[in-house]
Design an enzyme around this catalytic site. Structure first.
Site, PDB file in Angstrom:
ATOM      1  N   HIS A  22     -15.358 -29.148 -15.759  1.00 29.37           N
ATOM      2  CA  HIS A  22     -15.685 -30.535 -15.784  1.00 29.37           C
ATOM      3  C   HIS A  22     -14.676 -31.445 -16.187  1.00 29.37           C
ATOM      4  O   HIS A  22     -14.485 -32.500 -15.400  1.00 29.37           O
ATOM      5  CB  HIS A  22     -16.861 -30.540 -16.923  1.00 29.37           C
ATOM      6  N   GLU A  23     -13.882 -31.253 -17.075  1.00 28.58           N
ATOM      7  CA  GLU A  23     -12.985 -32.141 -17.676  1.00 28.58           C
ATOM      8  C   GLU A  23     -11.670 -32.263 -16.614  1.00 28.58           C
ATOM      9  O   GLU A  23     -11.077 -33.306 -16.272  1.00 28.58           O
ATOM     10  CB  GLU A  23     -12.561 -31.838 -19.077  1.00 28.58           C
ATOM     11  N   HIS A  26     -12.472 -34.910 -13.911  1.00 32.82           N
ATOM     12  CA  HIS A  26     -12.149 -36.310 -14.417  1.00 32.82           C
ATOM     13  C   HIS A  26     -10.742 -36.365 -14.285  1.00 32.82           C
ATOM     14  O   HIS A  26     -10.127 -37.591 -13.785  1.00 32.82           O
ATOM     15  CB  HIS A  26     -12.507 -36.624 -15.835  1.00 32.82           C
TER      16      HIS A  26
END
Length: 448
Positions: A22-23, A26
């Site tokens: 997920h990170e 980003h």
């Protein structure tokens, strides 16, 4: 205790993999959009490991593994050196900021598709969807008979028990009438409907399943193996014999046989068992013995083994697996958002939500079932993480997305005061949600 440590270990594996992915979404999109990333953290709190990359970004693993974050160069958090002003986050066009925010949930969706694709190619071993129903239950009243095979649920073909169960579970949560196509042991096909709209609102999924009464059928009452020197062998029973009755009570399946042996042997160990062999009916007198196996409480035994249950492996080639992964992900996304809407409208119970406690238990269970099952579990948690982060709650990705959409409409950013108020509201909502799901899991543990 072993189960506890196993649950903790597999929870850490699950969160480590999914939070990192997920990170990284980003981080990767921010870098592609020209934004300077100062820190990439898996976990919160003090660092247990860190290093500085060539790009000046600090990569770290932190002590509290319940999430993570990417810290970008942001003028709201301090003075930005002149040479880095073009790489500062808040000065980027709003469309770039939207892409960066969407990247985390987007990468979780990509992970979901990839995990399901690999799971379908590896093949997930499962039981065939051959079912029965508790007497007088909703499924029995609707027409389920012992040995029925489920062919489709709500128009969707199913080939395994788990797929059938998932489709029924989604319908139970929505409490909508559910059509099924069934084939009986003789090959005749028919359609029946579970009237799930008659279920009372506000109950948990376990309560709904209890009311429905649908379950996996037990193997037939056939002595697949007869152990030498044990009561059944001494009485003359042979492998392949079908048990018809115990003390005059009819035997429908192997589960019924086990219950009757325990029940009747407790009154008298001498059991009158009738078997069918090569078309002939043969009465036998079997004297049950009480034994304890592998440290478990003593039970009455007659020394026979059940036939194996019919299995079904869900496996596809690469192209079909990709198609199934994409359609399965889309189906789960729409069902999840639909369920959230039903919970907000009071049509579905929030008691079905789980915290990291429930996730840990499921992680441990799926890991012990094999790689394909664990991949499916990771896919479902990854999808849930994506959906949760897209909710329009400040402090989550969806809250930031809401801010940027408002900025697009009004032509200027929200004031810092408005954003600060939103952050406080978001924290209250998030902690309230966390309190609710922890309460649900603790309540379930106390009742189990």
């Amino acid at each position: 205790m072993t189960s506890f440590f196993g649950s903790v270990f597999w929870l850490l594996v699950t969160l480590g993999v999914l939070v990192t992915f997920h990170e990284f979404g980003h981080y990767w999109v921010a870098r592609r959009c020209g934004v300077k990333v100062l820190r990439f953290s898996v976990g919160f709190g003090n660092a247990v490991w860190k290093r500085i990359g060539r790009d000046g970004c600090e990569y770290r693993i932190a002590a509290i593994p319940l999430g993570g974050y990417v810290k970008m160069l942001d003028a709201r958090e301090g003075v930005v050196p002149p040479q880095f002003e073009s790489q500062e986050f808040t000065t980027q066009p709003v469309w770039k900021r939207i892409l960066i925010v969407l990247a985390g949930p987007g990468f979780n969706l990509i992970f979901t598709v990839a995990a399901l694709w690999l799971m379908f190619m590896l093949g997930r071993p499962d039981a065939a969807p051959i079912v029965t129903a508790k007497p007088q239950s909703m499924a029995a009243v609707a027409g389920i008979q012992p040995g029925d095979r489920i062919l489709s649920v709500d128009g969707r073909e199913v080939t395994t028990w788990s797929d059938s169960l998932d489709a029924v579970a989604n319908a139970l949560l929505g409490r909508t009438p559910l059509p099924l196509d069934i084939r009986d042991p003789d090959g005749a096909q028919r359609q029946l409907v579970f009237p799930l709209d008659k279920l009372p609102p506000g109950q948990t999924i376990d309560q709904y399943f209890t009311t429905l009464g649908l379950r996996l059928a037990s193997p037939p009452a056939v002595a697949a193996t007869v152990l030498d020197g044990q009561p059944a062998a001494l009485a003359g029973m042979q492998g392949g014999d079908r048990i018809l009755s115990v003390d005059g009570k009819p035997v429908a399946d192997f589960e019924t046989l086990g219950k009757l042996v325990q029940q009747d042997a407790a009154v008298s160990p001498k059991l009158a068992i009738v078997v069918e062999r090569n078309g002939r009916t043969i009465p036998l007198e079997v004297v049950a013995e009480r034994e304890s196996l592998q440290g478990r409480p003593a039970d009455w035994m007659i020394g026979i083994g059940a036939p194996p249950m019919e299995t079904a492996t869900l496996r596809y080639g690469p192209l079909r697996a990709l198609h199934e992964a994409l359609t399965g992900t889309w189906r789960q996304v729409t069902q999840t958002f639909g369920m959230i809407a039903k919970m907000l409208g009071g049509e579905a119970s929030t008691k079905n939500l789980s915290s990291v406690i429930g996730i840990a238990q499921m992680a441990n269970a799926s890991a012990h079932m094999g790689l394909a099952w664990f991949l499916q579990f990771l896919a479902m948690v990854s999808l849930s993480l994506a959906v949760l982060n897209l909710l329009p709650i400040p402090v989550l990705d969806g809250g930031h997305l809401l801010y940027y959409l408002i900025e697009l409409l009004k032509g200027s950013p929200l004031s810092e005061q408005a954003m600060a108020i939103g952050q406080y509201i978001g924290l209250v909502l998030l902690f309230s949600l966390m309190g609710l799901v922890f309460y649900n899991d603790i309540h379930r543990l106390l009742l189990s």
